[in-house]
Design an enzyme around this catalytic site. Structure first.
Site, PDB file in Angstrom:
ATOM      1  N   HIS A   1       0.835  -1.206   0.000  1.00  0.00           N
ATOM      2  CA  HIS A   1       0.000   0.000   0.000  1.00  0.00           C
ATOM      3  C   HIS A   1       0.867   1.252   0.000  1.00  0.00           C
ATOM      4  CE1 HIS A   1      -3.298  -2.712   1.055  1.00  0.00           C
ATOM      5  NE2 HIS A   1      -4.128  -1.727   0.737  1.00  0.00           N
TER       6      HIS A   1
ATOM      7  N   LYS B   1      -0.795   4.917   4.702  1.00  0.00           N
ATOM      8  CA  LYS B   1      -1.790   4.016   5.309  1.00  0.00           C
ATOM      9  C   LYS B   1      -1.488   3.840   6.793  1.00  0.00           C
ATOM     10  CE  LYS B   1      -3.995  -0.493   4.725  1.00  0.00           C
ATOM     11  NZ  LYS B   1      -5.332   0.063   5.010  1.00  0.00           N
TER      12      LYS B   1
HETATM   13  P1  NAD Z   1      -7.186   9.730   4.335  1.00  0.00           P
HETATM   14  O1  NAD Z   1      -6.274   9.944   5.503  1.00  0.00           O
HETATM   15  O2  NAD Z   1      -6.833  10.333   3.025  1.00  0.00           O
HETATM   16  O3  NAD Z   1      -8.661  10.231   4.708  1.00  0.00           O
HETATM   17  C1  NAD Z   1      -9.248  10.099   5.969  1.00  0.00           C
HETATM   18  C2  NAD Z   1     -10.033  11.372   6.237  1.00  0.00           C
HETATM   19  O4  NAD Z   1     -10.798  11.184   7.429  1.00  0.00           O
HETATM   20  C3  NAD Z   1      -9.129  12.608   6.472  1.00  0.00           C
HETATM   21  O5  NAD Z   1      -9.509  13.656   5.616  1.00  0.00           O
HETATM   22  C4  NAD Z   1      -9.371  12.966   7.927  1.00  0.00           C
HETATM   23  O6  NAD Z   1      -9.306  14.362   8.183  1.00  0.00           O
HETATM   24  C5  NAD Z   1     -10.792  12.421   8.122  1.00  0.00           C
HETATM   25  N1  NAD Z   1     -11.168  12.217   9.525  1.00  0.00           N
HETATM   26  C6  NAD Z   1     -10.399  11.816  10.561  1.00  0.00           C
HETATM   27  N2  NAD Z   1     -11.130  11.761  11.688  1.00  0.00           N
HETATM   28  C7  NAD Z   1     -12.382  12.128  11.354  1.00  0.00           C
HETATM   29  C8  NAD Z   1     -13.594  12.277  12.082  1.00  0.00           C
HETATM   30  N3  NAD Z   1     -13.651  12.049  13.406  1.00  0.00           N
HETATM   31  N4  NAD Z   1     -14.699  12.666  11.405  1.00  0.00           N
HETATM   32  C9  NAD Z   1     -14.663  12.929  10.081  1.00  0.00           C
HETATM   33  N5  NAD Z   1     -13.534  12.814   9.335  1.00  0.00           N
HETATM   34  C10 NAD Z   1     -12.418  12.423   9.976  1.00  0.00           C
HETATM   35  O7  NAD Z   1      -7.353   8.142   4.212  1.00  0.00           O
HETATM   36  P2  NAD Z   1      -7.874   7.312   2.944  1.00  0.00           P
HETATM   37  O8  NAD Z   1      -6.720   6.887   2.128  1.00  0.00           O
HETATM   38  O9  NAD Z   1      -8.995   8.045   2.317  1.00  0.00           O
HETATM   39  O10 NAD Z   1      -8.414   5.996   3.667  1.00  0.00           O
HETATM   40  C11 NAD Z   1      -9.466   6.069   4.604  1.00  0.00           C
HETATM   41  C12 NAD Z   1      -9.781   4.666   5.119  1.00  0.00           C
HETATM   42  O11 NAD Z   1     -10.289   3.880   4.039  1.00  0.00           O
HETATM   43  C13 NAD Z   1      -8.576   3.892   5.649  1.00  0.00           C
HETATM   44  O12 NAD Z   1      -8.974   3.154   6.775  1.00  0.00           O
HETATM   45  C14 NAD Z   1      -8.208   2.951   4.509  1.00  0.00           C
HETATM   46  O13 NAD Z   1      -7.567   1.783   4.945  1.00  0.00           O
HETATM   47  C15 NAD Z   1      -9.591   2.647   3.977  1.00  0.00           C
HETATM   48  N6  NAD Z   1      -9.675   2.157   2.598  1.00  0.00           N
HETATM   49  C16 NAD Z   1     -10.619   1.231   2.353  1.00  0.00           C
HETATM   50  C17 NAD Z   1     -10.853   0.780   1.079  1.00  0.00           C
HETATM   51  C18 NAD Z   1     -11.949  -0.214   0.841  1.00  0.00           C
HETATM   52  O14 NAD Z   1     -12.171  -0.639  -0.318  1.00  0.00           O
HETATM   53  N7  NAD Z   1     -12.678  -0.612   1.871  1.00  0.00           N
HETATM   54  C19 NAD Z   1     -10.081   1.276   0.020  1.00  0.00           C
HETATM   55  C20 NAD Z   1      -9.110   2.248   0.288  1.00  0.00           C
HETATM   56  C21 NAD Z   1      -8.922   2.700   1.591  1.00  0.00           C
END
Ligand code: NAD
Length: 266
Positions: A153, A157
């Site tokens: 990844h 992450k």
């Molecule tokens: P990222 O860090 O770019 O985005 C996360 C966002 O959440 C940030 O903008 C942050 O400010 C916000 N945040 C934090 N605390 C918060 C709160 N209390 N309320 C509202 N917003 C809040 O991360 P990302 O790359 O977008 O990944 C997010 C999650 O998705 C991770 O856990 C990742 O592993 C997961 N993911 C899942 C899949 C899937 O298919 N299920 C695919 C990709 C990523």
């Protein structure tokens, strides 16, 4: 119209979800929550011009105000559990992509869904190719029990191993049972060199580098042969058809579903 609120809306996945929901017929973006950039119009955030929905930072307030049908959560492992509980408290259906919740939390969510009669989907991976990778790997493990997982990844992450790797390992162990990989007497000269040992004896290796999005190899070893099943998400768009499908399906669910495969392949 399905009224959708996006939590973690300013993040990498959140912004992609905003775009996907915005262009999907039968769905309406009604709210967006993130801790950063308060009051920015989310249309500006994703480069489509103002659409009259400001980014807010208090999830409960937004839920109470806009009364969404579904909340899509892509935040982080520390906050996702509370976000889901909050949504269920208001009868809002969660679609969760955030990884990192443990079995204890997932079981509690299942119980809450049951008592509220509200649907919820938690999916460690929304990409159909990744779900097929898990399905094929689980099948292969019946015949080739020697297996290790390498997931790769991007370096921002938070959790390791990935939710997809854990889901793959769980699924393989259910089919294959326990099996110790490698010599019982092997020596790790650098702690962690053999990866993390998941229950059932599966080793998971996590690589974190810029340039990657989300990738995984499941490698099987046999006598004189190996089999590699590999999936690559080369852009975050790969997850969007799965997210859109989950938002549509969760409207008809009155229970908890862990893994999109339970909807896709049923
Ligand atoms: P990222 O860090 O770019 O985005 C996360 C966002 O959440 C940030 O903008 C942050 O400010 C916000 N945040 C934090 N605390 C918060 C709160 N209390 N309320 C509202 N917003 C809040 O991360 P990302 O790359 O977008 O990944 C997010 C999650 O998705 C991770 O856990 C990742 O592993 C997961 N993911 C899942 C899949 C899937 O298919 N299920 C695919 C990709 C990523």
């Amino acid at each position: 119209m399905i009224r959708v609120l996006v939590s973690g809306a300013a993040g990498r996945m959140g912004q992609e979800v905003l775009r996907a929901v915005h262009k999907t017929e039968g769905m309406e973006l009604v709210g967006a929550v993130d801790l950063i950039k308060e009051d920015v119009d989310i249309g500006t955030l994703i480069g489509i011009g103002e659409i009259g929905i400001p980014l807010k930072n208090d999830l409960e307030e937004v839920i109470a105000t806009v009364k969404p049908d579904v909340i899509v959560d892509f935040t982080n492992p520390d906050v996702v559990f509370n976000n889901v509980k909050l949504a269920l408290k208001y009868g809002v259906r969660p679609v969760v992509g955030t990884t990192g919740m443990g079995r204890k939390e997932l079981t509690e969510i299942e119980g809450l869904c049951q008592s509220a009669g509200v649907g919820c989907i938690v999916a460690p991976n929304f990409a159909i190719g990744a779900l097929l990778m898990i399905k094929f790997a689980t099948e292969a493990a019946k015949y080739l029990p020697h297996v290790e997982i390498i997931e790769l990844h991007h370096d921002q992450k938070i959790d390791a191993p990935s939710g997809t790797a854990i889901k793959t390992a769980e699924s393989i162990v259910q089919t294959r049972g326990d099996f110790r990989q490698g010599l019982a007497t092997e020596i790790e000269k650098i702690p962690g060199a053999r990866g993390g040992e998941f229950e059932g004896g599966i080793r998971i290796h996590s690589v974190r580098l810029p340039g990657y999005v989300a990738h995984q190899e499941v490698i099987f070893g046999g006598v004189g042969q190996t089999l590699t099943i590999r999936h690559d998400s080369i852009s975050r768009e790969s997850f969007m058809p799965g997210v859109v499908l989950a938002v549509q399906k969760v409207m008809y669910l009155d229970r908890f579903v862990y893994g999109l495969e339970n909807i896709l392949f049923e």
